[in-house]
Design a protein around this motif. Structure first.
Motif, PDB file in Angstrom:
ATOM      1  N   PRO A 118      -6.410   8.462   3.136  1.00  0.00           N
ATOM      2  CA  PRO A 118      -5.318   7.791   3.643  1.00  0.00           C
ATOM      3  C   PRO A 118      -3.814   8.636   3.143  1.00  0.00           C
ATOM      4  O   PRO A 118      -4.107   9.546   2.492  1.00  0.00           O
ATOM      5  N   SER A 119      -2.852   8.352   3.868  1.00  0.00           N
ATOM      6  CA  SER A 119      -1.679   8.961   3.488  1.00  0.00           C
ATOM      7  C   SER A 119      -1.153   8.422   2.062  1.00  0.00           C
ATOM      8  O   SER A 119      -1.824   7.393   1.468  1.00  0.00           O
ATOM      9  N   PHE A 120      -0.393   9.039   1.377  1.00  0.00           N
ATOM     10  CA  PHE A 120       0.297   8.668   0.056  1.00  0.00           C
ATOM     11  C   PHE A 120       0.713   7.098   0.220  1.00  0.00           C
ATOM     12  O   PHE A 120       0.463   6.420  -0.662  1.00  0.00           O
ATOM     13  N   PHE A 121       1.716   6.966   1.190  1.00  0.00           N
ATOM     14  CA  PHE A 121       2.391   5.766   1.606  1.00  0.00           C
ATOM     15  C   PHE A 121       1.386   4.665   1.820  1.00  0.00           C
ATOM     16  O   PHE A 121       1.427   3.504   1.272  1.00  0.00           O
ATOM     17  N   GLU A 122       0.349   4.899   2.639  1.00  0.00           N
ATOM     18  CA  GLU A 122      -0.454   3.857   2.808  1.00  0.00           C
ATOM     19  C   GLU A 122      -1.523   3.284   1.587  1.00  0.00           C
ATOM     20  O   GLU A 122      -1.702   2.179   1.346  1.00  0.00           O
ATOM     21  N   LEU A 123      -1.555   4.306   0.626  1.00  0.00           N
ATOM     22  CA  LEU A 123      -2.350   3.908  -0.530  1.00  0.00           C
ATOM     23  C   LEU A 123      -1.621   3.230  -1.479  1.00  0.00           C
ATOM     24  O   LEU A 123      -1.795   2.248  -2.191  1.00  0.00           O
ATOM     25  N   THR A 124      -0.275   3.905  -1.608  1.00  0.00           N
ATOM     26  CA  THR A 124       0.609   3.169  -2.454  1.00  0.00           C
ATOM     27  C   THR A 124       1.106   1.797  -2.007  1.00  0.00           C
ATOM     28  O   THR A 124       1.157   0.905  -2.914  1.00  0.00           O
ATOM     29  N   THR A 125       1.019   1.417  -0.822  1.00  0.00           N
ATOM     30  CA  THR A 125       1.396   0.125  -0.385  1.00  0.00           C
ATOM     31  C   THR A 125       0.371  -0.662  -0.819  1.00  0.00           C
ATOM     32  O   THR A 125       0.440  -1.801  -1.028  1.00  0.00           O
ATOM     33  N   ALA A 126      -1.063  -0.263  -0.755  1.00  0.00           N
ATOM     34  CA  ALA A 126      -2.345  -1.220  -1.013  1.00  0.00           C
ATOM     35  C   ALA A 126      -2.233  -1.453  -2.429  1.00  0.00           C
ATOM     36  O   ALA A 126      -2.290  -2.418  -3.043  1.00  0.00           O
ATOM     37  N   MET A 127      -1.730  -0.238  -3.222  1.00  0.00           N
ATOM     38  CA  MET A 127      -1.612  -0.389  -4.672  1.00  0.00           C
ATOM     39  C   MET A 127      -0.548  -1.652  -5.225  1.00  0.00           C
ATOM     40  O   MET A 127      -0.629  -2.433  -5.815  1.00  0.00           O
ATOM     41  N   ALA A 128       0.431  -1.502  -4.342  1.00  0.00           N
ATOM     42  CA  ALA A 128       1.676  -2.290  -4.415  1.00  0.00           C
ATOM     43  C   ALA A 128       1.285  -3.860  -4.375  1.00  0.00           C
ATOM     44  O   ALA A 128       1.621  -4.750  -5.193  1.00  0.00           O
ATOM     45  N   PHE A 129       0.544  -4.156  -3.328  1.00  0.00           N
ATOM     46  CA  PHE A 129       0.143  -5.472  -2.873  1.00  0.00           C
ATOM     47  C   PHE A 129      -0.963  -6.192  -4.023  1.00  0.00           C
ATOM     48  O   PHE A 129      -0.670  -7.161  -3.926  1.00  0.00           O
ATOM     49  N   LEU A 130      -1.636  -5.234  -4.472  1.00  0.00           N
ATOM     50  CA  LEU A 130      -2.734  -5.464  -5.313  1.00  0.00           C
ATOM     51  C   LEU A 130      -1.912  -5.960  -6.599  1.00  0.00           C
ATOM     52  O   LEU A 130      -2.276  -6.817  -7.191  1.00  0.00           O
ATOM     53  N   TYR A 131      -1.165  -5.062  -7.145  1.00  0.00           N
ATOM     54  CA  TYR A 131      -0.362  -5.096  -8.184  1.00  0.00           C
ATOM     55  C   TYR A 131       0.412  -6.589  -8.348  1.00  0.00           C
ATOM     56  O   TYR A 131       0.386  -7.428  -8.976  1.00  0.00           O
ATOM     57  N   PHE A 132       1.206  -6.860  -7.019  1.00  0.00           N
ATOM     58  CA  PHE A 132       2.103  -8.104  -7.035  1.00  0.00           C
ATOM     59  C   PHE A 132       0.938  -9.436  -6.887  1.00  0.00           C
ATOM     60  O   PHE A 132       1.507 -10.390  -7.560  1.00  0.00           O
ATOM     61  N   ALA A 133      -0.119  -9.196  -6.423  1.00  0.00           N
ATOM     62  CA  ALA A 133      -1.009 -10.429  -6.264  1.00  0.00           C
ATOM     63  C   ALA A 133      -1.635 -10.692  -7.770  1.00  0.00           C
ATOM     64  O   ALA A 133      -1.688 -11.659  -8.337  1.00  0.00           O
ATOM     65  N   GLN A 134      -1.769  -9.552  -8.506  1.00  0.00           N
ATOM     66  CA  GLN A 134      -2.344  -9.597  -9.723  1.00  0.00           C
ATOM     67  C   GLN A 134      -1.275 -10.127 -10.981  1.00  0.00           C
ATOM     68  O   GLN A 134      -1.450 -10.905 -11.779  1.00  0.00           O
ATOM     69  N   LYS A 135       0.032  -9.745 -10.767  1.00  0.00           N
ATOM     70  CA  LYS A 135       0.969 -10.191 -11.458  1.00  0.00           C
ATOM     71  C   LYS A 135       1.523 -11.626 -11.107  1.00  0.00           C
ATOM     72  O   LYS A 135       2.549 -12.186 -11.591  1.00  0.00           O
ATOM     73  N   LYS A 136       0.992 -12.165  -9.979  1.00  0.00           N
ATOM     74  CA  LYS A 136       1.436 -13.674  -9.590  1.00  0.00           C
ATOM     75  C   LYS A 136       2.853 -13.752  -9.108  1.00  0.00           C
ATOM     76  O   LYS A 136       3.412 -14.849  -9.736  1.00  0.00           O
ATOM     77  N   VAL A 137       3.324 -12.758  -8.426  1.00  0.00           N
ATOM     78  CA  VAL A 137       4.667 -12.932  -8.202  1.00  0.00           C
ATOM     79  C   VAL A 137       4.887 -14.095  -7.250  1.00  0.00           C
ATOM     80  O   VAL A 137       4.108 -14.261  -6.255  1.00  0.00           O
ATOM     81  N   ASP A 138       6.030 -14.615  -7.267  1.00  0.00           N
ATOM     82  CA  ASP A 138       6.376 -15.915  -6.046  1.00  0.00           C
ATOM     83  C   ASP A 138       6.833 -15.199  -4.864  1.00  0.00           C
ATOM     84  O   ASP A 138       6.211 -15.739  -3.849  1.00  0.00           O
ATOM     85  N   VAL A 139       7.346 -14.021  -4.721  1.00  0.00           N
ATOM     86  CA  VAL A 139       7.891 -13.542  -3.620  1.00  0.00           C
ATOM     87  C   VAL A 139       8.135 -12.139  -3.902  1.00  0.00           C
ATOM     88  O   VAL A 139       8.365 -11.475  -5.086  1.00  0.00           O
ATOM     89  N   ALA A 140       7.834 -11.197  -2.799  1.00  0.00           N
ATOM     90  CA  ALA A 140       8.073  -9.824  -2.970  1.00  0.00           C
ATOM     91  C   ALA A 140       8.789  -9.257  -1.762  1.00  0.00           C
ATOM     92  O   ALA A 140       8.631  -9.779  -0.668  1.00  0.00           O
ATOM     93  N   VAL A 141       9.896  -8.610  -2.024  1.00  0.00           N
ATOM     94  CA  VAL A 141      10.722  -7.831  -1.061  1.00  0.00           C
ATOM     95  C   VAL A 141      10.166  -6.538  -0.754  1.00  0.00           C
ATOM     96  O   VAL A 141       9.984  -5.549  -1.549  1.00  0.00           O
ATOM     97  N   ILE A 142       9.684  -6.318   0.470  1.00  0.00           N
ATOM     98  CA  ILE A 142       9.053  -5.052   0.956  1.00  0.00           C
ATOM     99  C   ILE A 142       9.881  -4.413   1.974  1.00  0.00           C
ATOM    100  O   ILE A 142      10.253  -4.720   3.062  1.00  0.00           O
ATOM    101  N   GLU A 143      10.024  -3.073   1.557  1.00  0.00           N
ATOM    102  CA  GLU A 143      10.832  -2.226   2.174  1.00  0.00           C
ATOM    103  C   GLU A 143      10.168  -1.407   3.235  1.00  0.00           C
ATOM    104  O   GLU A 143       9.229  -0.874   2.691  1.00  0.00           O
ATOM    105  N   VAL A 144      10.339  -1.367   4.539  1.00  0.00           N
ATOM    106  CA  VAL A 144       9.577  -0.480   5.396  1.00  0.00           C
ATOM    107  C   VAL A 144       9.495   0.787   5.161  1.00  0.00           C
ATOM    108  O   VAL A 144      10.663   1.365   4.553  1.00  0.00           O
ATOM    109  N   GLY A 145       8.500   1.781   5.207  1.00  0.00           N
ATOM    110  CA  GLY A 145       8.613   3.253   4.773  1.00  0.00           C
ATOM    111  C   GLY A 145       9.370   3.834   5.894  1.00  0.00           C
ATOM    112  O   GLY A 145      10.291   4.663   5.674  1.00  0.00           O
ATOM    113  N   LEU A 146       8.696   3.868   7.095  1.00  0.00           N
ATOM    114  CA  LEU A 146       9.252   4.615   8.387  1.00  0.00           C
ATOM    115  C   LEU A 146       9.054   3.748   9.606  1.00  0.00           C
ATOM    116  O   LEU A 146       7.952   3.332   9.886  1.00  0.00           O
TER     117      LEU A 146
END
Length: 431
Positions: A118-146
């Motif tokens: 994967p590209s760096f951004f593909e992998l870190t996006t997956a990391m972010a989503f997993l982290y937010f799920a484990q932290k049980k966020v109510d909402v996440a603001v997601i900025e498009v990469g490109l």
């Protein structure tokens, strides 16, 4: 591996756009979908707000996150690039991702993602989503990469989509005309999900309207729904907005371009309230007033020193530089000094044509592989009547500017996100 070794591993094993540019860009969502399946679709475990656009999406993302935090929502924030440390990209209630999570993520899952390449951004996006799920966020603001349509963040089904504006940038990926770029950005507009368009042109409005109509999405053009009645500046040169619903709204971010961003944000908050988000006037005030403290935002018309005044800004294309040069022209100072560098895939001549010829220039280069060599940018600057010397790094350029400047002068540092990154690292190391 410790945290530092893990980050170096990620930089080396996955293509990083900020270092190598187009060779890091992977078109399509194939890898993203495979990663999402592997992690069991973590992005479905929390609400999202999706933000795209050529300029302003970072400021809008951080401000909306700050407002939601103030309203009591446990809020994730995913943005890029970072200025000082990787952990800035992934935050929960303003706190950067835990180093231990990053280390464990790579250790536990590299057996899967290494063969995937994967590209760096593909992998870190997956990391972010997993982290937010484990932290049980109510909402996440997601900025498009490109772009938008093929960006790996585009697997989410947000409560609201926002497209700040369109100008010519990343043309090698998104197209060479405004309608072509608008079509790529409009790819985040989804079925029955409302979308806010911050700014449009005659060329792009129909693109957005047709896409929204095709998927039955409510579309709101913030440019046609102006919620700001008046803007003044206070003694600290920060904006004070009079809006249709809030009087004396203080904005911590004070670049000229923030005025249009603010109208986009106010339209977005209005729509979020319409669809059930509990946000009151005090939350909006707190978010606008304390966005940097609440979210860690840096580099947006940021004042670093006085006597001489030193200001930096991450605006790095024609759309952003138009606002920067206008603001510089309206400021009071004895002499203007500009420390500038750019990366090699931007419209350098276009930016140089906007810069004031009466300033003293310090041409330099950032510490990324895509940086245009200082002598090359100096030659281009000279062709546009901009006079100054070349310096091999930001530190040398800044020291030369400070040595030449008088207390009543202004030093502006910018041209590239990565120039500002090097500058802020210098200040953090100095402190």
């Amino acid at each position: 591996m410790n945290y530092k070794e893990t980050i170096e591993y990620l930089y080396n094993v996955t293509p990083l756009f900020q270092n190598i540019g187009k060779d890091a860009y992977k078109e399509g969502l194939g890898n993203t979908i495979e990663l999402d399946n592997y992690f069991n679709h973590p992005h479905k475990k929390f609400k999202t707000i999706h933000i795209a656009g050529t300029n302003g999406k970072g400021s809008c993302s951080h401000t909306i996150a700050a407002i939601l935090q103030s309203a009591g929502y446990k809020t994730g924030l995913y943005t890029s690039p970072h200025l000082v440390d990787f952990s800035e990209r992934i935050r929960v209630d303003g706190e950067p991702i835990e180093e231990e999570f990053v280390v464990k993520f790579v250790k536990d899952h590299k057996h899967f993602f290494e063969p995937l390449h994967p590209s760096f951004f593909e992998l870190t996006t997956a990391m972010a989503f997993l982290y937010f799920a484990q932290k049980k966020v109510d909402v996440a603001v997601i900025e498009v990469g490109l772009g938008g349509r093929l960006d790996c963040t585009n697997i989410i089904s947000p409560d609201l989509s926002i497209i700040t504006n369109i100008s010519l940038d990343h043309t090698q990926f998104l197209g060479t005309t405004l309608p072509a770029i608008a079509k790529e950005k409009a790819g985040i507009i989804k079925s029955n999900i409302p979308v806010i368009i911050g700014e449009y042109t005659d060329e792009t409005k129909d693109v957005f309207s047709e896409k929204a109509k095709s998927v039955n999405a409510e579309i709101i053009f913030a440019q046609d729904n102006v919620l700001i009645e008046n803007v003044t500046t206070n003694d600290n040169a920060h904006f004070v907005y009079q809006t249709k619903n809030i009087k004396d709204l203080y904005g911590e971010l004070n670049g000229y371009y923030q005025i249009k961003n603010t109208n986009t944000i106010l339209n977005a908050i209005k729509k979020l309230k319409d669809i059930g988000y509990k946000v009151n006037e005090n939350n909006v005030r707190d978010g606008f007033k304390n966005v940097c403290e609440l979210t860690g935002l840096m580099g947006r018309w940021q004042k670093l020193e006085e006597k001489p005044t030193i200001i930096c800004d991450t605006g790095h294309n024609i759309g952003g530089m138009k606002y920067i040069t206008e603001q510089l022209s309206n400021m009071k100072y004895d002499k203007l000094h500009i420390v500038i560098g750019m990366v090699n895939d931007k419209d350098i001549n276009g930016v140089m044509s906007l810069l004031p010829p009466n300033a003293q220039y310090y041409f330099t280069q950032a510490s990324v592989k895509r940086a245009l060599p200082a002598n090359e940018i100096k030659n281009i600057g000279n062709n546009h009547g901009l006079k100054g010397n070349a310096y091999s790094n930001v530190n040398e350029a800044l020291e030369a500017a400070k040595a030449s400047a008088s207390p009543n002068d202004l030093i502006f540092v910018g041209g590239s996100t990565f120039i500002v990154s090097d500058l802020i690292v210098l200040y953090k190391n100095h402190k």
